[in-house]
Enzyme design. Structure first.
Site, PDB file in Angstrom:
ATOM      1  N   GLY A  11      33.830  37.017 101.324  1.00 44.55           N
ATOM      2  CA  GLY A  11      34.604  35.797 101.203  1.00 44.55           C
ATOM      3  C   GLY A  11      35.933  35.915 101.925  1.00 44.55           C
ATOM      4  N   CYS A  12      36.608  34.792 102.057  1.00 43.90           N
ATOM      5  CA  CYS A  12      37.863  34.776 102.822  1.00 43.90           C
ATOM      6  C   CYS A  12      38.968  35.499 102.057  1.00 43.90           C
ATOM      7  CB  CYS A  12      38.250  33.342 103.161  1.00 43.90           C
ATOM      8  SG  CYS A  12      38.213  32.198 101.763  1.00 43.90           S
TER       9      CYS A  12
END
Lengths: 342, 342, 342, 342
Positions: D148-149
């Protein structure tokens, strides 16, 4: 009517003072000074004031500030400490929106602000003006030190927890985000639109000038020194501060209730219901601080979210609030505008 | 106190009405409706109103709007034409912020808005509410059609030139730029932040719904049909319309004087000095239109710059201004807030 | 490998040149100068270039620019006209991104730019570098005058119509909107974030320096003088120009086909299908101009929408495109990056 | 040439994959699917890709993904877990940009993502793809779970300290700020321009889905469970994540050296010199993480600043980096674009 003067009205804090005072029912604006813009109509520099304010900027040397009841200094740091004493001696009350009189330890002040203090004798006499904590002293203040923007958001967010003594004091974290107007109306490359828009960054992590002010404030609330890490960030919005505060729980308590109770009679602090996330626009252009308290995952850390408009509750609005207290007016006089949304 | 109801208060126009009316000294807000959000506290949807507005949204079917003196419709096009007649028949005055009653030619309206008109008989009775042109009629209006945002900026910009008859009528150009709030508070991809920020585009160049409204308005000011090219643009700002207007000079005149004279007594139109460039922030959150007129290179084209806040003078503020006129109040009542700068 | 030097690399045009040239497969960057920042690593001023560019800024007096094959001037107006001739005499080709050699009438240039021209003899020798119009001349150019940002967007938008002779020439209107980076990387108050964000305004309506350049360009395309009204606006986006162009139809034609045909072989002009509205982000950081043509309401006015990134097709990208042509490279070399969306 | 398919190409992650893959020299894009937009040319939805990508969206049921060497899933959570197994069984390698295979504890995943996992047997086989930590495993991955970011920014920031064992593990704080594109290309009111612009807010403070992913990652780096407080904020920028990380020092060390050494051979992690403040624009549109480490006031807390572009190093770029590793290409292939500044 209170006769009001403003020294240094060409910055964002100054023009916000003008916006608020021009709409204040008990104020008569009698003078505003600017060294560089004497003779210019205020409304030609700030067209938002056209047809509502007919004042011109005056040369500081020639403005008749001594006839004012109160003079606001919306000047860079180091100006009020030189010019305020003469006014004070003449019986004019002074509200300084800069940092000259905020730090009680003059040596510490000099170190952070990089200059000698020209009026150390007035520092002891000055009243720090966080109304929610200092209201009693503000009433009789001759010289009022209006809190900084970050210090207002951070202190109001930590205050109930520190007074209640329920959090560890040695490892407070204040991660604060400010709109660009907090940097003032100065021609500098880092705050150009093309630099600050669509961008986000921390700054002054090694040490920001508001650190000693916040630490002083939190320590007096806690009754003992606090350990604080303070990291400010530059955020691509014009107005607004969002302080995200972290504290380890020392004693179990109903933390929401602590906030609700502490601020229930405060006109300008709004505690949100559990689970809330205040956003900066909910206080845009309004003199209010909105706060929410969280305990993520029911762990041992509290997270407090505290938002203000840096130019209003973080500067000009709080200064007017202090003026209202100093002159015995209802505290909300002239400060009752609703936030502008969207 | 004027008893006021609002139908459809969950959009940007609705919440702006709430902001203005909550601060209006002669208004008592008695009801606000929302089909989808009945039972919700208004301030829980719009935290900017917390502690200042205790109303809840009510189901439109159950709200007692008939006891109001005036009801504002801040609804999508097509709602007021269905619900207003019952209120009007009951003696309630109605101000529609949508387009239902703006176009006198019902067939043309149907074509542009893509639906049949359910109350064509009321169209003829409706008063178009551009106070600077329609003030006399507004006083006695039962049903007021509040102008659109673009139409307000464009009509106020062209009005003095058309009344004076000094420009060619066959080739007017209105290049208009609007903030994103003009698109309303609807969940749609093109107005997402990630789509509209740091971006600029024209839209609806083949034909925008405000074209017939503007053309109708300009034609009655000119006394004969006008040829108008109208191009709207979506601009990455929240509030604000900037109309850049082009007209060929027909007759020489003192164009600045034409504007100065026409608007000298208008509280909410501000003609800037020669050489000025009004910016949208100078009207942010304020009920005012600022205008400048230019003749570039002393040529044969006039350029008029006209700015408003689309939610205030372009919608809710103008609606309140119309209400003030309709109820015989001083026109500026409750509308005297200064623009928020910066 | 083409040995390239850059004079004045600390502005937005300069750093964009660096971004493009650092990724250009046929270029060796050998020197970049800055008077004020000599000795500073370029990547310490522009961290986006870290680990990819090891150059330091050099003092202009000491940089060995004469060994370059080509030198780009990314300097304020008035610098290239003084420094370029020595390089040209030494056989170095020069691409000036400023305005020094764009206007063929030296007296007119002096009037608009407020200074005497120090090298009028080179003006006649300079080649104006709009590749889509000037490609043949560019190949052999020694001194290339890279077009301005507004002039690129406006000329590319009007070009097919003027060449085809289908519009009236006496009343062209170019309503142009630019991102703030077009104002350069200069510390000035009007382009601060807090001034330019959430704001929109026209500027220089009485006369902008790009007016004579555009008028000169359009007139040569049309074969006779044109009447042009040009109004630029400052828009709250970093990069991007949107030109909205208005022209009265003189002769009926298939206007879409005129554009499609004229630009079908152009790598960097993209004509959109009928009914399109190009947005500035569709060209963000890419060397391309996207264009749409409309005839609203089937009337007698054409509206052309033309968008570019002011720093790429409006400055550095077009300069590299010109370099490619000058050095016989495929025109798209090093310029094939896609626009950054969102 | 690697034959590549993309499932779900209409979101921001999908279009960013398209931008990167269309410029990747070793990739042949053979299919892209979208249920709702089958038959539409990709470039008509995303004009930034015009003339460079001729693919159409295909119906997922009909796209011939089984002939691909690798398929990227740029879909909402819960799609890849249903569709990937068939591809994997057919020998196609899969890179999932969603969260389906990131959390090794399937029960925990179900709790946070609110659905049953349809392919728990594949979770154990999946390789978590943070190249700087998992490179060896990535080479042979059949099914790659792209991080994920937020987890990318936070893990890269804490990694060197955790591996070195120099900070207390029980009270890590990650105060993270994300651009709005992180919320995806979904029509929702909270991410409208008029809601998210000129505004700042925390969200999901009680618990964000990335918390378990980050906690899992940090714990494996530390070799024992960590105590983490994670607060994400929505920031008015399109792209970019800024993670501000706080950790108490356990053992004295040269913290800068720890970072310098750990990342010295990493192509896509850039450790800044002491005293630096990375800004998000320095990584805009580039596959890189920039990091600075501070010890404010020489106290007992370390502050790490870690920035990425959420769509590149935080999503599509990292996915391509992982593909390069999986297929034995130089890791930087097709990922060498410089950040776009300004």
């Amino acid at each position: 009517m209170i006769k009001v003067g403003i020294v240094g009205g060409t910055g964002y804090t100054g023009v916000e003072l003008l916006r608020l005072l021009a709409q204040h029912p008990e104020v008569q604006l009698v003078a505003i000074t600017s060294r560089g813009d004497a003779g210019t109509a205020v409304s030609s520099m700030f067209p938002s004031l056209r047809r509502r304010l007919s004042l011109q900027f005056e040369d500081p040397a020639r403005a008749n500030l001594q006839d004012c009841d109160v003079v606001f200094f919306a000047t860079p740091n180091g100006v009020a400490m030189q010019q305020a004493p003469a006014l004070l001696d003449a019986g004019v009350r002074v509200i300084d929106l800069a940092a000259d009189f905020r730090i009680r330890n003059v040596a510490e002040w000099s170190q952070w602000y990089g200059m000698q203090h020209s009026s150390p004798e007035w520092v002891a006499d000055a009243v720090y003006g966080l109304p929610e904590y200092d209201r009693a002293d503000i009433r009789n203040a001759r010289l009022l030190a209006n809190p900084g923007c970050y210090p207002t958001a951070v202190q109001l967010g930590f205050l109930p927890l520190l007074e209640a003594g329920v959090v560890e004091l040695d490892h407070l974290v204040a991660d604060a985000k400010s709109g660009v107007s907090g940097a003032g109306r100065k021609a500098e490359i880092p705050t150009l639109f093309s630099e600050a828009a669509d961008n986000f960054k921390a700054y002054a992590v090694p040490g920001h000038r508001h650190l000693p002010e916040i630490r002083q404030g939190l320590s007096r609330m806690a009754g003992s020194p606090v350990g604080l890490t303070f990291v400010p960030h530059l955020t691509p919005l014009i107005r607004g501060i969002h302080a995200t505060l972290y504290a380890r729980i020392k004693d179990e308590a109903d933390f929401q209730a602590i906030f609700d109770t502490r601020y229930q009679d405060e006109p300008f602090v709004d505690v949100l219901p559990p689970g809330s996330h205040p956003d900066t626009r909910s206080v845009r252009a309004a003199n209010i601080c909105r706060i929410a308290v969280h305990r993520p995952q029911e762990g041992n850390v509290l997270v407090v979210l505290s938002v203000i408009d840096n130019l209003v509750k973080g500067a000009a609005g709080q200064a007017v609030q202090n003026m209202n207290i100093m002159f015995g007016l209802p505290e909300t006089t002239g400060l009752w505008q609703l936030a502008v949304f969207p």
